[in-house]
Design an enzyme around this catalytic site. Sequence first.
Site, PDB file in Angstrom:
ATOM      1  N   GLU A   1      57.277  44.346  52.478  1.00  0.00           N
ATOM      2  CA  GLU A   1      57.461  44.378  50.892  1.00  0.00           C
ATOM      3  C   GLU A   1      58.349  43.041  50.339  1.00  0.00           C
ATOM      4  OE1 GLU A   1      58.798  48.010  49.818  1.00  0.00           O
ATOM      5  OE2 GLU A   1      56.822  49.147  49.950  1.00  0.00           O
TER       6      GLU A   1
ATOM      7  N   CYS B   1      42.793  45.831  40.492  1.00  0.00           N
ATOM      8  CA  CYS B   1      43.473  45.269  39.248  1.00  0.00           C
ATOM      9  C   CYS B   1      43.946  43.834  39.434  1.00  0.00           C
ATOM     10  CB  CYS B   1      44.509  46.390  38.865  1.00  0.00           C
ATOM     11  SG  CYS B   1      45.033  46.088  37.161  1.00  0.00           S
TER      12      CYS B   1
ATOM     13  N   CYS C   1      37.408  47.532  37.069  1.00  0.00           N
ATOM     14  CA  CYS C   1      37.869  48.747  36.433  1.00  0.00           C
ATOM     15  C   CYS C   1      36.911  49.955  36.998  1.00  0.00           C
ATOM     16  CB  CYS C   1      37.926  48.772  34.979  1.00  0.00           C
ATOM     17  SG  CYS C   1      39.025  47.377  34.428  1.00  0.00           S
TER      18      CYS C   1
ATOM     19  N   CYS D   1      38.369  51.709  39.741  1.00  0.00           N
ATOM     20  CA  CYS D   1      39.848  52.047  39.918  1.00  0.00           C
ATOM     21  C   CYS D   1      40.134  53.486  39.812  1.00  0.00           C
ATOM     22  CB  CYS D   1      40.357  51.229  38.492  1.00  0.00           C
ATOM     23  SG  CYS D   1      42.142  51.392  38.434  1.00  0.00           S
TER      24      CYS D   1
ATOM     25  N   CYS E   1      44.773  54.486  32.241  1.00  0.00           N
ATOM     26  CA  CYS E   1      44.855  52.974  31.968  1.00  0.00           C
ATOM     27  C   CYS E   1      44.496  52.957  30.355  1.00  0.00           C
ATOM     28  CB  CYS E   1      44.011  52.224  32.524  1.00  0.00           C
ATOM     29  SG  CYS E   1      43.996  50.536  32.095  1.00  0.00           S
TER      30      CYS E   1
HETATM   31 FE1  SF4 Z   1      43.671  47.553  36.078  1.00  0.00          FE
HETATM   32 FE2  SF4 Z   1      43.514  49.584  34.421  1.00  0.00          FE
HETATM   33 FE3  SF4 Z   1      41.167  48.147  35.028  1.00  0.00          FE
HETATM   34 FE4  SF4 Z   1      42.359  50.038  36.687  1.00  0.00          FE
HETATM   35  S1  SF4 Z   1      41.310  50.411  34.944  1.00  0.00           S
HETATM   36  S2  SF4 Z   1      41.794  48.013  37.373  1.00  0.00           S
HETATM   37  S3  SF4 Z   1      44.504  49.808  36.078  1.00  0.00           S
HETATM   38  S4  SF4 Z   1      42.784  47.430  34.029  1.00  0.00           S
END
Ligand code: SF4
Length: 447
Positions: A79, A197, A204, A207, A213
């Site tokens: 990390e 992201c 998205c 995601c 979001c």
């Molecule tokens: Fe990023 Fe939101 Fe798109 Fe997910 S939905 S990839 S968190 S912008």
Amino acid sequence: MKKPRKESSQKGREQIGLGTDSGTPGLAVYHLFGDAEVAGFRASLLSWYDRAKRDLPWRRRAAAEPDPDRRAYSVWVSEIMLQQTQVATVTGYYTKWMQKWPTLQDLAGATLEEVNELWAGLGYYSRGRRLQEGARKATGVVDGNVSRVLCRTRAIGADPGSPLVTQHLWSLAQQLVEPARPGDFNQAAMELGATVCTPRSPLCPECPVRDFCRAQKRVEREHEQTARTSRGSPERGTPLDVEECAPKNAAPCPLCLPPAQPWRQDLGVANFPRQPARKAPREQRAAVCVLQQPGSESGRFLLVQRPKSGLLAGLWEFPSVQAEGPEAVQRQALGKALRTWVDHPLPLRSLRHLGEVVHVFSHIRQTYVVYGLALAEPLQGLPPPGARWVTRTEFQAAAVPTAMKKVLRLFEGQRSGRGKASKRSPGPAASGRQLTLSAFLKPTSTP
Ligand code: SF4
């Protein structure tokens, strides 16, 4: 159509269990996670991570390591290394690090010199020092990938480098981390930012935390509004985030997109995070001398150690002084500096100006005016503390910053006649990588 939109916005708030006041003066709950959302966010992110995580050495190691302390240590090292460095670069350094210091106890016994040597070339040397210093008290951190995910999921449009945003991201990360799997949660959040992201082309539709979001919701509502407008519905009213975030007539929210940088349709979710205000890096110039004496390999080079604090703390470099004034003044200053390290008369008339090397640190654009002095005879005696003579092989293995490797390349290019720089013209400006400091968030876990 303004009224129905407001009702829908209010309904959305109720669905996710948010109130109207965060309890923090000036901050709206719009930028926080409600309890129900925290549980859903954790579950969605971790279940995606369990399915989709990349095969990386630290993960392989963590999966195969039965001892929880060793496992936590191996995750912690990765990390820290990944904070400002790409996965592809980190992989080799990580493998070497874990071979050398497989446990926290091994690292605690290492010297700063050894840590700097292994870290050489990875940049942001304070990270290596922090790892060594924290070897008895490991801390977790979250990198810039995670701050991007958080800024988008909570529609934070204020300057991500500002103390307010940094502090807010820190508390969101603290709130979200899954107490039962903190290491995995951190890895999952970083993985999400690195693979889904992403800064410019977020995926998205794929995601796992899309339902949580706000940036995505804002995009959907903008589309709806555009569709309504194109159908001839009345014009749009208050901007959406202002309407959703702050009650009417309230003071502007310090976490929303600033009025001077309003929402841009073409950017979509990438409106968040706002591009940080970049300060031009400070210009600094130093005159540096590659002093070489004859010997095996290609001779030996004089290195001196930098102070224990500040930029490149404790690393080794060629003797240098601030480059002020014309060449004659620089030569004089370098000559004086060299005499503090070498107790032997030096043929300073043979000091040659070779060119310039530029290295860009995060906040400093450093120009090294490079001089070279190749001695004809080997020197007698030992250098004083804080200085040492190294062969070329030793130089490559030493804790020297990347900029000094560029300086040596210029010196060797000139010696072999391959260099492009002339005595009077600036040499090949070997520009360093411009790195951006990610938001440093306080630990969400203690892996
Ligand atoms: Fe990023 Fe939101 Fe798109 Fe997910 S939905 S990839 S968190 S912008």
